[in-house]
Structure formats: structure tokens, C-alpha cells
Design a protein around this motif. Sequence first.
Motif, PDB file in Angstrom:
ATOM      1  N   ASP A 134      -8.742   2.525   6.306  1.00 35.93           N
ATOM      2  CA  ASP A 134      -7.383   2.445   6.848  1.00 35.93           C
ATOM      3  C   ASP A 134      -6.434   1.683   5.930  1.00 35.93           C
ATOM      4  O   ASP A 134      -5.609   0.895   6.371  1.00 35.93           O
ATOM      5  CB  ASP A 134      -7.390   1.811   8.252  1.00 35.93           C
ATOM      6  CG  ASP A 134      -8.049   2.717   9.269  1.00 35.93           C
ATOM      7  OD1 ASP A 134      -7.919   3.950   9.130  1.00 35.93           O
ATOM      8  OD2 ASP A 134      -8.686   2.210  10.204  1.00 35.93           O
ATOM      9  N   ILE A 135      -6.557   1.940   4.645  1.00 36.78           N
ATOM     10  CA  ILE A 135      -5.733   1.222   3.670  1.00 36.78           C
ATOM     11  C   ILE A 135      -4.249   1.537   3.833  1.00 36.78           C
ATOM     12  O   ILE A 135      -3.394   0.734   3.478  1.00 36.78           O
ATOM     13  CB  ILE A 135      -6.223   1.472   2.223  1.00 36.78           C
ATOM     14  CG1 ILE A 135      -5.605   0.452   1.278  1.00 36.78           C
ATOM     15  CG2 ILE A 135      -5.981   2.891   1.798  1.00 36.78           C
ATOM     16  CD1 ILE A 135      -6.258   0.393  -0.064  1.00 36.78           C
ATOM     17  N   SER A 136      -3.929   2.675   4.429  1.00 37.66           N
ATOM     18  CA  SER A 136      -2.518   3.005   4.632  1.00 37.66           C
ATOM     19  C   SER A 136      -1.880   2.145   5.716  1.00 37.66           C
ATOM     20  O   SER A 136      -0.654   2.149   5.861  1.00 37.66           O
ATOM     21  CB  SER A 136      -2.349   4.490   4.970  1.00 37.66           C
ATOM     22  OG  SER A 136      -3.165   4.853   6.060  1.00 37.66           O
ATOM     23  N   TRP A 137      -2.673   1.386   6.448  1.00 34.96           N
ATOM     24  CA  TRP A 137      -2.128   0.443   7.424  1.00 34.96           C
ATOM     25  C   TRP A 137      -1.934  -0.943   6.829  1.00 34.96           C
ATOM     26  O   TRP A 137      -1.349  -1.822   7.458  1.00 34.96           O
ATOM     27  CB  TRP A 137      -3.039   0.356   8.646  1.00 34.96           C
ATOM     28  CG  TRP A 137      -2.821   1.509   9.561  1.00 34.96           C
ATOM     29  CD1 TRP A 137      -3.525   2.675   9.592  1.00 34.96           C
ATOM     30  CD2 TRP A 137      -1.806   1.635  10.555  1.00 34.96           C
ATOM     31  NE1 TRP A 137      -3.031   3.517  10.545  1.00 34.96           N
ATOM     32  CE2 TRP A 137      -1.966   2.889  11.156  1.00 34.96           C
ATOM     33  CE3 TRP A 137      -0.778   0.811  10.991  1.00 34.96           C
ATOM     34  CZ2 TRP A 137      -1.137   3.350  12.179  1.00 34.96           C
ATOM     35  CZ3 TRP A 137       0.043   1.265  12.015  1.00 34.96           C
ATOM     36  CH2 TRP A 137      -0.138   2.511  12.591  1.00 34.96           C
ATOM     37  N   ALA A 138      -2.428  -1.172   5.629  1.00 31.49           N
ATOM     38  CA  ALA A 138      -2.248  -2.471   4.960  1.00 31.49           C
ATOM     39  C   ALA A 138      -0.802  -2.596   4.489  1.00 31.49           C
ATOM     40  O   ALA A 138      -0.219  -1.631   3.984  1.00 31.49           O
ATOM     41  CB  ALA A 138      -3.194  -2.594   3.774  1.00 31.49           C
ATOM     42  N   THR A 139      -0.235  -3.785   4.654  1.00 29.12           N
ATOM     43  CA  THR A 139       1.143  -4.010   4.215  1.00 29.12           C
ATOM     44  C   THR A 139       1.238  -3.840   2.701  1.00 29.12           C
ATOM     45  O   THR A 139       0.235  -3.978   1.993  1.00 29.12           O
ATOM     46  CB  THR A 139       1.624  -5.421   4.582  1.00 29.12           C
ATOM     47  OG1 THR A 139       0.840  -6.371   3.838  1.00 29.12           O
ATOM     48  CG2 THR A 139       1.523  -5.679   6.077  1.00 29.12           C
ATOM     49  N   PRO A 140       2.430  -3.564   2.193  1.00 33.62           N
ATOM     50  CA  PRO A 140       2.589  -3.496   0.740  1.00 33.62           C
ATOM     51  C   PRO A 140       2.126  -4.772   0.029  1.00 33.62           C
ATOM     52  O   PRO A 140       1.570  -4.697  -1.068  1.00 33.62           O
ATOM     53  CB  PRO A 140       4.088  -3.250   0.565  1.00 33.62           C
ATOM     54  CG  PRO A 140       4.470  -2.485   1.802  1.00 33.62           C
ATOM     55  CD  PRO A 140       3.646  -3.124   2.895  1.00 33.62           C
ATOM     56  N   ALA A 141       2.322  -5.930   0.643  1.00 33.14           N
ATOM     57  CA  ALA A 141       1.866  -7.179   0.019  1.00 33.14           C
ATOM     58  C   ALA A 141       0.340  -7.209  -0.097  1.00 33.14           C
ATOM     59  O   ALA A 141      -0.210  -7.629  -1.125  1.00 33.14           O
ATOM     60  CB  ALA A 141       2.359  -8.382   0.819  1.00 33.14           C
ATOM     61  N   THR A 142      -0.351  -6.754   0.942  1.00 36.67           N
ATOM     62  CA  THR A 142      -1.812  -6.701   0.889  1.00 36.67           C
ATOM     63  C   THR A 142      -2.266  -5.659  -0.124  1.00 36.67           C
ATOM     64  O   THR A 142      -3.210  -5.886  -0.888  1.00 36.67           O
ATOM     65  CB  THR A 142      -2.398  -6.420   2.280  1.00 36.67           C
ATOM     66  OG1 THR A 142      -2.031  -7.501   3.149  1.00 36.67           O
ATOM     67  CG2 THR A 142      -3.906  -6.291   2.243  1.00 36.67           C
TER      68      THR A 142
END
Length: 156
Positions: A93-101
Motif C-alpha cells: 500500500d505504498i500509494s497510501w504513504a505520504t509524499p514525505a514518507t
Amino acid sequence: MSMDRDVIAIAAQAGLSVFVTGPPGSGKTAWTHSLGAALSRHVVTHICALHPPEDYAGIPAPDHVARHAPLLPVGNLKPELEAHPDSIALFDDISWATPATQAALLRLPFERVMGEWVMPNACTFILCKNSIESAGGGYDIIPPLANRALHVTWDT
């Protein structure tokens, strides 16, 4: 086995990082665990959206004697990868990680560096995500991260 799964399996054995894009609930995670079993490799599943950037990039840990503050990763990923150096690290679910993460992840799956810890080369990364259209939210993958891996579309 379908062509997309063949490509992912070959990439994992070659040590290449792979982005796998497919609909939610289509079996990407379960299949990756099956791949790990077939290759006799431990699979470390990490849900990137549940972790702050510091878990990957590290936090400064001052060493007053050396007058240096190395970046030390926090969280459970480093100990798991140290215990199983030939793991398949599944970043789910990397598309749910914030841009900062996502930015904090830049060095991890491609240079195998986490904070200032250099990982074993035997670890392979599979980064699973849903397309923005099917995810019901989330973020686009930032270009510097997206440009660093093989991309495979998951056929259901």
C-alpha cells in the motif's frame, strides 16, 4: 503462472526492486508471500502508510564524543531485515504513504541504505500499490521514487 508474476519472480531473484500496481484485494500480498515460500525466503511485510518518514530515513542520534549525529532508523523494519538478510521486503500500500514518507524511502529499496545503516545486498524489495483510480484516495508515487524501479501491472 502469468507473465506479470514471472517478471516479478525473476526480478526478485535478480535483486531488482519492483513496483506492482493492481486493484485492491487482487492477491498481490498473498502471492508475494507464496513467492517467498517457493524461494525459501522470509517475507517482511511493511505497510508504508502506517510509518512516519523517520522510520526509514532515521533520526539524529547525537554522539557527543565524536561530535556527530548519525541517522538511526527507528521502528521494526531494521531488526527484521538484520535477522533475515535475504528477505523479500514487501512494501505494501505504498500509494497510501505520504509524499514525505515516500521521499524517506528513496535510498532504502534502491541503494539499500536506511538512515546510516547499509543493508545486505541479498534483500529484495517488492513495492505494491493500487492505482489512484482504484485506491479510493492516497497519493501518486513521487517521480524520484517511481523512476527507480521496474514497473509491473498486476493482471487479476
